[in-house]
Design a protein around this motif. Sequence first.
Motif, mmCIF file in Angstrom:
data_model
loop_
_atom_site.group_PDB
_atom_site.id
_atom_site.type_symbol
_atom_site.label_atom_id
_atom_site.label_comp_id
_atom_site.label_asym_id
_atom_site.label_seq_id
_atom_site.Cartn_x
_atom_site.Cartn_y
_atom_site.Cartn_z
ATOM 1 N N ASP A 191 51.076 33.966 28.760
ATOM 2 C CA ASP A 191 50.771 33.412 30.072
ATOM 3 C C ASP A 191 50.302 34.493 31.039
ATOM 4 O O ASP A 191 49.379 34.279 31.832
ATOM 5 N N ILE A 192 50.934 35.677 30.977
ATOM 6 C CA ILE A 192 50.527 36.762 31.867
ATOM 7 C C ILE A 192 49.161 37.296 31.458
ATOM 8 O O ILE A 192 48.304 37.580 32.302
ATOM 9 N N TYR A 193 48.925 37.419 30.155
ATOM 10 C CA TYR A 193 47.612 37.851 29.684
ATOM 11 C C TYR A 193 46.520 36.913 30.198
ATOM 12 O O TYR A 193 45.458 37.341 30.660
ATOM 13 N N SER A 194 46.761 35.616 30.103
ATOM 14 C CA SER A 194 45.762 34.645 30.535
ATOM 15 C C SER A 194 45.519 34.739 32.032
ATOM 16 O O SER A 194 44.376 34.674 32.492
ATOM 17 N N GLU A 195 46.590 34.875 32.801
ATOM 18 C CA GLU A 195 46.463 34.991 34.252
ATOM 19 C C GLU A 195 45.586 36.177 34.626
ATOM 20 O O GLU A 195 44.670 36.061 35.448
ATOM 21 N N TRP A 196 45.851 37.325 34.041
ATOM 22 C CA TRP A 196 45.092 38.528 34.372
ATOM 23 C C TRP A 196 43.661 38.467 33.849
ATOM 24 O O TRP A 196 42.713 38.756 34.571
ATOM 25 N N ALA A 197 43.510 38.118 32.578
ATOM 26 C CA ALA A 197 42.192 38.187 31.941
ATOM 27 C C ALA A 197 41.192 37.259 32.620
ATOM 28 O O ALA A 197 40.017 37.605 32.772
ATOM 29 N N SER A 198 41.640 36.084 33.040
ATOM 30 C CA SER A 198 40.706 35.165 33.689
ATOM 31 C C SER A 198 40.228 35.716 35.023
ATOM 32 O O SER A 198 39.149 35.335 35.493
ATOM 33 N N SER A 199 40.996 36.599 35.638
ATOM 34 C CA SER A 199 40.587 37.200 36.904
ATOM 35 C C SER A 199 39.603 38.347 36.696
ATOM 36 O O SER A 199 38.558 38.413 37.330
ATOM 37 N N TYR A 200 39.930 39.260 35.774
ATOM 38 C CA TYR A 200 39.088 40.455 35.696
ATOM 39 C C TYR A 200 37.891 40.308 34.758
ATOM 40 O O TYR A 200 36.996 41.166 34.746
ATOM 41 N N LEU A 201 37.821 39.209 33.985
ATOM 42 C CA LEU A 201 36.677 39.002 33.098
ATOM 43 C C LEU A 201 35.715 37.944 33.621
ATOM 44 O O LEU A 201 34.799 37.523 32.911
ATOM 45 N N ALA A 202 35.901 37.517 34.875
ATOM 46 C CA ALA A 202 35.020 36.502 35.448
ATOM 47 C C ALA A 202 33.619 37.053 35.707
ATOM 48 O O ALA A 202 32.671 36.274 35.833
ATOM 49 N N GLU A 203 33.482 38.387 35.790
ATOM 50 C CA GLU A 203 32.174 38.974 36.077
ATOM 51 C C GLU A 203 31.366 39.252 34.818
ATOM 52 O O GLU A 203 30.160 39.030 34.786
ATOM 53 N N ASN A 204 32.007 39.755 33.758
ATOM 54 C CA ASN A 204 31.226 40.110 32.569
ATOM 55 C C ASN A 204 31.235 39.028 31.482
ATOM 56 O O ASN A 204 30.550 39.158 30.465
ATOM 57 N N LEU A 233 39.487 48.937 36.095
ATOM 58 C CA LEU A 233 40.093 49.156 37.405
ATOM 59 C C LEU A 233 41.190 48.126 37.658
ATOM 60 O O LEU A 233 42.245 48.449 38.214
ATOM 61 N N PHE A 234 40.939 46.870 37.273
ATOM 62 C CA PHE A 234 41.924 45.811 37.490
ATOM 63 C C PHE A 234 43.238 46.144 36.801
ATOM 64 O O PHE A 234 44.318 45.894 37.341
ATOM 65 N N GLN A 235 43.165 46.727 35.614
ATOM 66 C CA GLN A 235 44.390 47.068 34.884
ATOM 67 C C GLN A 235 45.172 48.179 35.581
ATOM 68 O O GLN A 235 46.404 48.218 35.504
ATOM 69 N N THR A 236 44.476 49.057 36.268
ATOM 70 C CA THR A 236 45.195 50.066 37.062
ATOM 71 C C THR A 236 45.844 49.415 38.283
ATOM 72 O O THR A 236 46.926 49.823 38.700
ATOM 73 N N TYR A 237 45.172 48.396 38.851
ATOM 74 C CA TYR A 237 45.749 47.706 40.001
ATOM 75 C C TYR A 237 47.061 47.011 39.630
ATOM 76 O O TYR A 237 48.075 47.147 40.323
ATOM 77 N N ILE A 238 47.042 46.233 38.535
ATOM 78 C CA ILE A 238 48.211 45.433 38.185
ATOM 79 C C ILE A 238 49.333 46.280 37.603
ATOM 80 O O ILE A 238 50.465 45.802 37.465
ATOM 81 N N ALA A 239 49.057 47.544 37.280
ATOM 82 C CA ALA A 239 50.138 48.438 36.871
ATOM 83 C C ALA A 239 51.070 48.724 38.035
ATOM 84 O O ALA A 239 52.239 49.074 37.842
ATOM 85 N N GLY A 240 50.555 48.556 39.258
ATOM 86 C CA GLY A 240 51.374 48.717 40.450
ATOM 87 C C GLY A 240 51.578 47.379 41.130
ATOM 88 O O GLY A 240 52.174 46.463 40.577
ATOM 89 N N ALA A 241 51.067 47.236 42.354
ATOM 90 C CA ALA A 241 51.141 45.988 43.111
ATOM 91 C C ALA A 241 49.732 45.491 43.382
ATOM 92 O O ALA A 241 48.846 46.282 43.726
ATOM 93 N N TYR A 242 49.524 44.184 43.215
ATOM 94 C CA TYR A 242 48.199 43.613 43.458
ATOM 95 C C TYR A 242 48.377 42.146 43.807
ATOM 96 O O TYR A 242 49.176 41.432 43.184
ATOM 97 N N LEU A 243 47.618 41.673 44.819
ATOM 98 C CA LEU A 243 47.837 40.348 45.388
ATOM 99 C C LEU A 243 46.732 39.368 45.024
ATOM 100 O O LEU A 243 45.566 39.739 44.889
ATOM 101 N N ASP A 244 47.128 38.106 44.903
ATOM 102 C CA ASP A 244 46.177 37.019 44.673
ATOM 103 C C ASP A 244 46.687 35.776 45.395
ATOM 104 O O ASP A 244 47.884 35.658 45.689
#
Length: 442
Positions: free
Chosen positions: A7-20, A79-90
């Motif tokens: 579930d976490i993989y899906s949440e993140w991947a759909s956000s950072y792969l929307a461009e490529n 870059l997104f993966q570096t963001y979510i390693a800390g704090a990142y908002l949506d």
Amino acid sequence: TSPPAFDIYSEWASSYLAENDYPYGVTFQMLGYTSCGTTRDYMHSEEVYGWTPEIAGDGFWPPESTIFDLVAENVRPFLFQTYIAGAYLDVQEHEIIGDVIPGEDFELAVTIKNIGVGAAANAVSVIVTTNSPDVISPTAGGFGTIEARDIKDNNASPFVFSVLPEIESGSFIITVTTVHDGVFNEQLEIPVVLGEREVLFFDDAENSASNWTATGNGNILWGINTDDSYSGTQSFGDSEDGNGANNTETFFELNPSFDLTATAAPRLSYVYKHSLPSPDIVQLQVSTDNGASWNALREYTDNEAWTNESINLEAFKDFTEVKFRFRLSNNFNIPGDGFYFDDFTVADYLSDLLTVEDEALQTITLSPNPFTNQLEVHISNSLSDLTLRLYDQLGRELHINAKRLGNVIRVQNLEGLQSGIYFLSIMEETTHSVVVKRIIKK
């Protein structure tokens, strides 16, 4: 096996792969075989989040001349993966409170999520703006601190917007931007429609899928999805806890039908995200004969993060048995994470705030309909400056040749259109009032 916390993989991947538009998911489901790699296997065993991008380009071994372009399309994901390693908002959820009426106020409540895993988000604020000069936006709202993987809302003190009496447009867009420690994070656009809103149907997937019927030729059918959601903890989707199945066609049909003949300005809205490697597609389809035949209203492919959809249904006001369904066609060799949707709403927008131009637009008639090679639009004298646009069922604008002669606008050269349903948008340029007519090509 499936990775830990899909579930976490899906949440993140759909956000950072929307461009490529890279497809993502479980290896054996996407490729049809398992694969291994020392580093990835070790991270998997330690429940460390990690991805292995396969960068192919023009063939499995792309030429050197494409290296920089291939690297560029992967900058956002890394870059997104570096963001979510800390704090990142949506933005996790929103609710418009009250009717949006000229000369009055309405409220907006939003829920913000810290989707990062490594740190709390401090000094969180949310900025709201609109694309309309006739809507006064509030200043930024403070949300304090949001711990990792936690949410916080402003339900106790929502944003207050003021709609000026002279507003001319029937809709506008609110942009919600998240900020923490002075750094801009993710943002979301929310379409807003003016009028007294009457909800005819609403389903946020939080209870069950009893309002829907899932069918198809595969073993994986549509239903409740707990991998990701826009509001609450559940959404609807075609493939729970993984990717879809290749060479399948599945449907998710809403059971009730709608009589739209008594409505004023009906609309359909929902929030969606998807990963559908082209040519895999999902269509939102509509039926005006209680499910006997179907036509596409929207079509989705590739990747998209959570997005608000708002569809004008005025073209279907003459029908008493209007139904909706989603259709998924998986016919590529790499099935993706699929299609998610949430907060499915059919609503009518009632208003007696029509201008002279609005009322005149409602009197427009078309002939002949169905048509063959040309169409005549009959208008009143009060409508002086009109723009006509023709769209197919997928929302694509088509070129037309329109010429006005007195109170008649003749739309010509339509013989090249295929038989089927089209939508003619007629906008009065002074007030930006719009009416949409459903037309049929023989």
